[in-house]
Design an enzyme around this catalytic site. Structure first.
Site, short mmCIF file in Angstrom:
data_model
loop_
_atom_site.label_atom_id
_atom_site.label_comp_id
_atom_site.label_asym_id
_atom_site.label_seq_id
_atom_site.Cartn_x
_atom_site.Cartn_y
_atom_site.Cartn_z
N CYS A 202 1.53 -5.83 2.33
CA CYS A 202 0.41 -6.77 2.42
C CYS A 202 0.24 -7.43 3.80
O CYS A 202 -0.87 -7.45 4.34
CB CYS A 202 0.54 -7.85 1.35
SG CYS A 202 1.31 -7.33 -0.17
N ARG B 297 13.42 -2.61 -1.10
CA ARG B 297 13.77 -3.85 -1.79
C ARG B 297 15.20 -3.75 -2.32
O ARG B 297 15.59 -2.73 -2.87
CB ARG B 297 12.80 -4.13 -2.94
CG ARG B 297 11.36 -4.29 -2.48
CD ARG B 297 10.42 -4.50 -3.64
NE ARG B 297 9.03 -4.49 -3.19
CZ ARG B 297 7.98 -4.52 -4.00
NH1 ARG B 297 8.17 -4.57 -5.31
NH2 ARG B 297 6.76 -4.50 -3.51
N GLN C 97 4.45 2.82 -2.03
CA GLN C 97 3.39 2.22 -2.83
C GLN C 97 2.02 2.70 -2.37
O GLN C 97 1.77 2.80 -1.16
CB GLN C 97 3.44 0.70 -2.73
CG GLN C 97 4.59 0.07 -3.50
CD GLN C 97 4.42 -1.43 -3.65
OE1 GLN C 97 4.32 -2.13 -2.65
NE2 GLN C 97 4.39 -1.92 -4.87
N ASP D 193 -0.71 1.26 -1.89
CA ASP D 193 -1.26 -0.08 -1.74
C ASP D 193 -2.69 -0.06 -1.20
O ASP D 193 -3.03 0.74 -0.33
CB ASP D 193 -0.41 -0.89 -0.75
CG ASP D 193 0.59 -1.79 -1.46
OD1 ASP D 193 0.34 -2.14 -2.62
OD2 ASP D 193 1.61 -2.11 -0.86
N HIS E 176 -5.78 -3.17 -0.10
CA HIS E 176 -6.15 -4.58 0.01
C HIS E 176 -7.61 -4.67 0.39
O HIS E 176 -8.07 -4.01 1.34
CB HIS E 176 -5.27 -5.29 1.04
CG HIS E 176 -3.83 -5.34 0.64
ND1 HIS E 176 -2.94 -4.34 0.99
CD2 HIS E 176 -3.14 -6.23 -0.11
CE1 HIS E 176 -1.76 -4.63 0.48
NE2 HIS E 176 -1.85 -5.76 -0.19
N LYS F 38 -4.22 -11.95 -12.27
CA LYS F 38 -4.12 -10.49 -12.09
C LYS F 38 -4.42 -9.77 -13.40
O LYS F 38 -4.45 -10.36 -14.48
CB LYS F 38 -2.72 -10.11 -11.62
CG LYS F 38 -1.62 -10.41 -12.63
CD LYS F 38 -0.27 -9.88 -12.17
CE LYS F 38 0.83 -10.20 -13.19
NZ LYS F 38 2.10 -9.55 -12.85
N HIS G 123 -5.32 -7.41 -4.02
CA HIS G 123 -4.33 -6.34 -3.96
C HIS G 123 -4.63 -5.36 -5.10
O HIS G 123 -5.01 -5.78 -6.19
CB HIS G 123 -2.91 -6.86 -4.21
CG HIS G 123 -2.44 -7.93 -3.30
ND1 HIS G 123 -1.54 -7.71 -2.29
CD2 HIS G 123 -2.71 -9.26 -3.27
CE1 HIS G 123 -1.28 -8.84 -1.68
NE2 HIS G 123 -1.98 -9.80 -2.25
#
Length: 641
Positions: free
Chosen positions: A338, A367, A385, A387, A389, A469, A515
């Site tokens: 992000c 992680r 991921q 991802d 945005h 979310k 996201h």
């Protein structure tokens, strides 16, 4: 007092009436089926006097609440059995969980399979004795005395955790035949009301999940309302074991988890690399079709970046330690993509005419997960991921959310998940961001789901602290639910990075940030696909689509020509040129779950034909013209549109 039934009828019983009395007044059948009651949302035992009126509901075993009470009661019976059979042992906690329960114990030696059989037998004896569960209320001081020999119970009492024992000065417990355990309740009326159960397995567990605390032994079990339900569940467990991606991945030569590499990290073999490429290619294609621009960001960033984003404040325990060389700034490998996408947005001034701005990336993240929770590809330390945005104006939020839902639904259906539901998580008690933004986005999320006819439930107060979310849960081939895609609003990063755009009135405005992860983690999504399809992927997704088996060496040249013809048609084929028998080659192809097997012999060489067998068929079809087989397989291999 007045008790309002679900059908609107109102009963006015005398004070002190029990739940069992009210159920009996409603009907004898309901009274026999009742296991507890609910009054104004509070669950209480059948034998407990009802203090106040309100909405009244009888809980039976055919409800989720009834099953939870059954499983919690059975967990108590398990604890009773263990303490009976293993003198000197002590017990910790035993909550109901999805499809079952567990209980943690401190014992001298780990439990063996024979121990588990003895425990199950003792549990059956306790059930047969039909021991009543009796609720006991006592002061904290009394409770500390009662449980003085059980240190974990003492810790619970001293901490007064309301999820484990009623808060305040009063402590509640349940007693049956001399055995007593802390519990908020309710419980079944007696042990004899447990219809059926099974002790499943044992494993190690740390007290409170803290690897610096005591090592305990956890026993898992399950309990159901009928033998039929139990049998169906045990069958699902067998199916799940057969489908376990940690077993199938190495068997199908897709990936492995070398000890030398480290826990939570996978290496992808050529076939797995192809499978992954197909998933990622489809992700890129859909992102492009849905109007996202691709960005690429590095695997690490300066610590200052993570301080600005707030990750070092709120996410530090999941991040790997900082790296620093003399005289150089410190760095962290990224746990999320992000902040990097935020930097792309902030790299120049933005106008409302530039919005919505949609950025997408297949970005690797790292992680720290405790070793006890790592689970193959499903819970890893390094993963990718998909991802994205999106930065948009308030007027664009509704349309963008509907756009994202279209994307997610397309993605899930393309991979064979037609049965899914959404969960809308709203503002938690502790939250940041303007109240108005929460209100706007929560309403927009609900309207978007309704506009797209997506079934959903509201998870009140379960949103992230920085925004509401939607989570999408898919049901796999054996009925398990998996959380996959997420659409998340974020009020945190635009504030922390002071994001702006110039509005139509030439005034600085703050963008909304969305996201979205469609697969979530490519690794985890692959693991789900392996288990959903049991490794027998649809033709378009199979790493090897066709396995070609020559009957003898003299057919090798023709087999290689068939492979080239199929490759020219866009199919992924391989020829088995080993010295094994035809039967062994076919069995290997079927074991590897290739969608199609082609066998070629003398007649095929002479007539330009093949023998064709599709996965799941008992025998091949001989004499199929090569062009016909190629066309049929090519049509079967088309990617979802």
């Amino acid at each position: 007092m007045d008790l309002r039934l679900p059908d609107g009828k109102v009963l006015t019983p005398d004070a002190g009436v029990t739940g069992s009395d009210v159920a009996r007044e409603i009907g004898p059948g309901l009274a026999r089926a009742a296991v507890a009651v609910k009054v104004d949302g509070a669950e209480i035992d059948l034998t407990r006097p009802i203090a106040d009126g309100g909405d009244f509901e009888v809980i039976t075993l055919d409800s989720p609440q009834g099953l939870q009470i059954l499983r919690h009661s059975t967990a108590h019976v398990m604890a009773q059995a263990v303490l009976d059979l293993f003198p000197g042992s002590t017990f910790a906690i035993g909550p109901p969980i999805e499809d079952g329960f567990y209980y943690d114990f401190e014992v001298a030696e780990p439990f063996t399979p024979d121990d588990l059989e003895r425990i199950e037998q003792r549990m059956r004896e306790i059930v047969a004795e039909d021991q009543p569960f009796t609720r006991v209320a006592m002061s904290r001081e009394e409770a500390l005395e009662v449980f003085a020999d059980h240190k974990f119970k003492v810790e619970i009492i001293e901490n007064v955790d309301p999820t484990e024992v009623s808060g305040g000065d009063q402590v509640t417990a349940y007693r049956n035949d001399g055995f007593i355990d802390l519990c908020r309740g309710p419980h079944l009326p007696s042990t004899g009301r447990i219809p059926t159960f099974k002790v499943l397995r044992s494993s190690g567990a740390y007290w409170r999940g803290d690897q610096d605390r005591e090592q305990l032994q956890r026993i898992y079990g399950t309990a159901w309302a009928s033998n039929g339900d139990l049998g169906a569940y045990l069958h699902r467990l067998e199916e799940a074991e057969k489908r376990d991606h940690r077993r199938l991945g190495p068997e199908l030569d897709l990936y492995s988890f070398p000890e030398e590499l480290g826990s939570g990290l996978a290496v992808w073999h050529p076939k797995g690399g192809m499978l992954r490429k197909l998933i990622e290619d489809h992700s890129r294609e859909l992102h492009q079709r849905f109007g996202f621009d691709f960005v690429v960001t590095p695997h690490l960033g300066k610590s200052d970046l993570w301080e600005t984003s707030g990750h070092l404040d709120f996410y530090a325990e999941s991040m790997y330690p900082r790296m620093q060389f003399d005289g150089d700034p410190s760095y962290h490998v990224k746990p999320m993509n992000c902040p990097f996408h935020v930097l792309v947005y902030r790299s120049q001034g933005r106008s409302y005419r530039d919005l919505p701005m949609r950025l997408g990336e297949l970005g690797g993240v790292y992680r720290y997960e405790q070793s006890g929770v790592i689970h193959g590809l499903l819970r890893a330390r390094g993963f990718t991921q998909d991802d994205s945005h999106t930065f948009c104006t308030e007027e664009q939020v509704q349309g963008e959310l509907e756009h994202h839902i279209d994307f997610v639904v397309t993605w899930l259906r393309n991979f064979g998940f037609d049965d899914f539901q959404a969960e809308l998580s709203t503002k938690p008690e502790k939250a940041i961001g303007e109240a108005r933004r929460w209100e706007v986005t929560e309403k927009a999320l609900a309207r978007a789901l309704e506009a797209k006819n997506v079934r959903y439930r509201i998870a009140e107060g379960e949103g992230a602290f920085y925004g509401p979310k939607i989570d999408f849960h898919v049901k796999d081939a054996i009925g398990r639910l998996w959380q996959c895609s997420t659409i998340q609003l974020d009020f945190n990063l635009p504030d922390r990075f002071e994001l702006e755009y110039t509005g139509a009135g030439n005034v600085a405005e703050k963008p909304y940030m969305i996201h979205c992860a469609k697969a979530g983690s490519i690794e985890r999504f692959t693991g789900i696909l392996v288990e959903h399809y049991a490794g027998a992927f649809p033709m378009w997704l199979a790493p090897v689509q066709v396995s070609i088996v020559p009957v003898a060496d003299r057919h090798d040249e023709y087999a290689l020509m068939v492979k080239q013809r199929l490759a020219d048609a866009g199919l992924r084929a391989e020829v088995d040129l080993s010295n094994e028998t035809v039967g062994d080659k076919i069995r290997r192809a079927l074991t590897q779950k290739h969608p199609a097997v082609i066998v070629v012999g003398d007649d095929d060489v002479e007539n330009s034909t093949v023998g064709l067998r599709l996965y799941g068929e008992d025998r091949d079809t001989r004499g199929v013209p090569l062009i016909e087989a190629s066309n049929r397989l090519t049509e079967m291999a088309q990617r979802p549109s």
